[in-house]
Design a protein around this motif. Structure first.
Motif, short mmCIF file in Angstrom:
data_model
loop_
_atom_site.label_atom_id
_atom_site.label_comp_id
_atom_site.label_asym_id
_atom_site.label_seq_id
_atom_site.Cartn_x
_atom_site.Cartn_y
_atom_site.Cartn_z
N ARG A 156 57.14 -11.14 40.72
CA ARG A 156 58.31 -10.32 40.19
C ARG A 156 58.89 -9.34 41.47
N LEU A 157 60.11 -9.64 41.39
CA LEU A 157 61.01 -8.88 42.45
C LEU A 157 61.66 -8.13 41.67
N VAL A 158 61.44 -6.54 42.23
CA VAL A 158 62.15 -5.72 41.46
C VAL A 158 63.04 -4.72 42.20
N THR A 159 64.19 -4.30 41.83
CA THR A 159 65.13 -3.38 42.58
C THR A 159 65.43 -2.19 41.75
N VAL A 160 65.30 -1.29 42.43
CA VAL A 160 65.54 0.01 42.06
C VAL A 160 67.04 0.60 42.33
N GLY A 161 67.95 0.45 41.28
CA GLY A 161 69.34 0.54 41.94
C GLY A 161 70.06 0.23 41.04
N ASN A 162 71.45 0.07 41.35
CA ASN A 162 72.70 -0.04 40.46
C ASN A 162 72.83 -1.64 40.19
N ASN A 163 72.90 -2.06 38.92
CA ASN A 163 73.00 -3.36 38.62
C ASN A 163 74.52 -4.00 38.68
N ASP A 164 74.96 -3.99 40.19
CA ASP A 164 76.32 -4.49 40.27
C ASP A 164 75.95 -5.89 40.83
N ASN A 165 77.30 -6.41 41.07
CA ASN A 165 77.12 -8.03 41.57
C ASN A 165 76.75 -8.29 42.76
N ASP A 166 76.73 -7.44 43.83
CA ASP A 166 76.04 -7.39 45.13
C ASP A 166 74.48 -7.54 44.94
N THR A 167 74.06 -6.35 44.28
CA THR A 167 72.59 -6.09 44.02
C THR A 167 71.97 -7.69 43.25
N LYS A 168 72.74 -8.00 42.09
CA LYS A 168 72.08 -8.94 41.57
C LYS A 168 72.24 -10.29 42.22
N ALA A 169 73.40 -10.52 42.96
CA ALA A 169 73.36 -11.82 43.96
C ALA A 169 72.20 -11.67 44.89
N ALA A 170 71.94 -10.53 45.55
CA ALA A 170 70.88 -10.54 46.71
C ALA A 170 69.32 -10.73 45.89
N ILE A 171 69.12 -10.31 44.99
CA ILE A 171 67.91 -10.50 44.28
C ILE A 171 67.80 -11.85 43.94
N GLU A 172 68.75 -12.47 43.25
CA GLU A 172 68.87 -13.90 42.68
C GLU A 172 68.60 -14.93 43.88
N ALA A 173 69.26 -14.44 45.13
CA ALA A 173 68.91 -15.48 46.09
C ALA A 173 67.59 -15.23 46.60
N ALA A 174 67.07 -14.10 46.55
CA ALA A 174 65.45 -13.92 46.90
C ALA A 174 64.64 -14.80 45.89
N ALA A 175 65.07 -14.65 44.67
CA ALA A 175 64.08 -15.49 43.80
C ALA A 175 64.24 -16.93 43.92
N ASN A 176 65.47 -17.17 44.25
CA ASN A 176 65.69 -18.73 44.21
C ASN A 176 65.00 -19.33 45.71
N HIS A 177 64.81 -18.60 46.68
CA HIS A 177 64.12 -18.90 47.81
C HIS A 177 62.58 -18.87 47.47
N LEU A 178 62.28 -18.22 46.77
CA LEU A 178 60.62 -18.41 46.31
C LEU A 178 60.43 -19.47 45.49
N ARG A 179 61.56 -19.87 44.59
CA ARG A 179 61.15 -21.12 43.88
C ARG A 179 61.29 -22.11 44.50
#
Length: 282
Positions: free
Chosen positions: A194-217
């Protein structure tokens, strides 16, 4: 070849440190080093004080005190050796074959710095032998984490084989390094992540964590991610408990709000509040 180093001192955490180090060494297919430092403050090296007290009865007293100190140090070294031998037997029972021992006399931090080039992962207890029951974090642990640049696994007093892992992700270089390590290291093979970010759920934050998740996949990992709000330490620990996460991975230094995991503030709080192993990255 680099080794997993188990930092042992005879404290209540020693068995857990051994078992987590064995677990890591087996997952990494890496040799294990059992590392013990006889602290120079508790057991100072013999000092030549001849001539400082004069002669006669004072000199005899000095000789007797010196002999007692030398005997005390010899016994402490032998006690440390006995502990290393017992821990090696436990490691062998856990299936480890490549095991070596190192015992040093001096400063713990300096001793670890001297062997840092040989460390792949340092495993160390949350509290050491000099810590009382009222504290949640050993007096030397913070200094060790500041000094050693290799990954450090901080263990609780009881061992439980990790089956799930969570990365505190903030888009920093350190957290991206964590993503790369999770993706490539055999220690996490087959573990839900599980990847977890503590912060604002804005487009940049979501794009960064989605990219990280896709890399792991891409590395065939089972990955989920979430963006949560709140103060960093309680938010992460609450999330960890809600999802039964066995192992938390996080950076130890940074600059932004999430990256401000500076020892003395958030990192210390995370260690003090944790009942599960915590893998710290630099």
């Amino acid at each position: 070849m680099k080794h997993v180093f188990a930092c042992l001192d005879g404290s209540a955490s020693t068995i857990a440190v051994c078992d987590y180090a064995c677990w890591a060494a087996q997952r990494l297919n890496t040799p294990l080093t059992l590392f013990h430092v006889l602290d120079e403050q508790r057991y100072p090296a013999p000092t030549d004080l001849s001539g400082q007290l004069g002669f006669g009865s004072q000199e005899a007293l000095l000789n007797e005190l010196t002999a007692l100190d030398e005997k005390r140090n010899r016994l402490a070294l032998q006690h440390g050796q006995n502990m290393l031998d017992a821990i090696q037997r436990r490691a062998e029972e856990n299936g480890l074959q490549e095991i070596r021992q190192q015992q040093r006399h001096g400063s713990l931090v300096q001793s670890l710095t001297d062997v840092e080039a040989d460390i792949r992962l340092l495993v160390i207890g949350q509290k050491g032998i000099d810590s009382n029951d009222s504290v949640r974090m050993g007096s030397q642990l913070e200094t060790v984490i500041r000094a050693v640049r290799q990954p450090i696994l901080v263990t609780p007093k009881q061992f439980r084989s990790p089956r799930t892992v969570m990365l505190a992700f903030d888009g920093s270089d350190t957290s991206r390094k964590g993503v790369k390590m999770l993706a490539e290291s055999p220690i996490f093979k087959g573990m839900p992540i599980r990847l977890v970010t503590v912060g604002n759920n804005d487009n940049d934050t979501k794009a960064a964590i989605e990219a990280a998740a896709n890399h792991l996949r891409e590395y065939r990992h089972d990955v989920d991610f979430d963006i949560i709000s709140g103060a960093i330490e309680p938010a992460l620990h609450q999330y960890q408990k809600q999802h039964n996460i066995d192992l938390l991975v996080m950076g130890a230094y940074g600059h932004s709000r999430m990256r401000h995991l500076v020892l003395g503030s958030t990192t210390r709080k995370m260690i003090q509040a944790s009942d599960t192993p915590l893998l710290l990255l630099r």
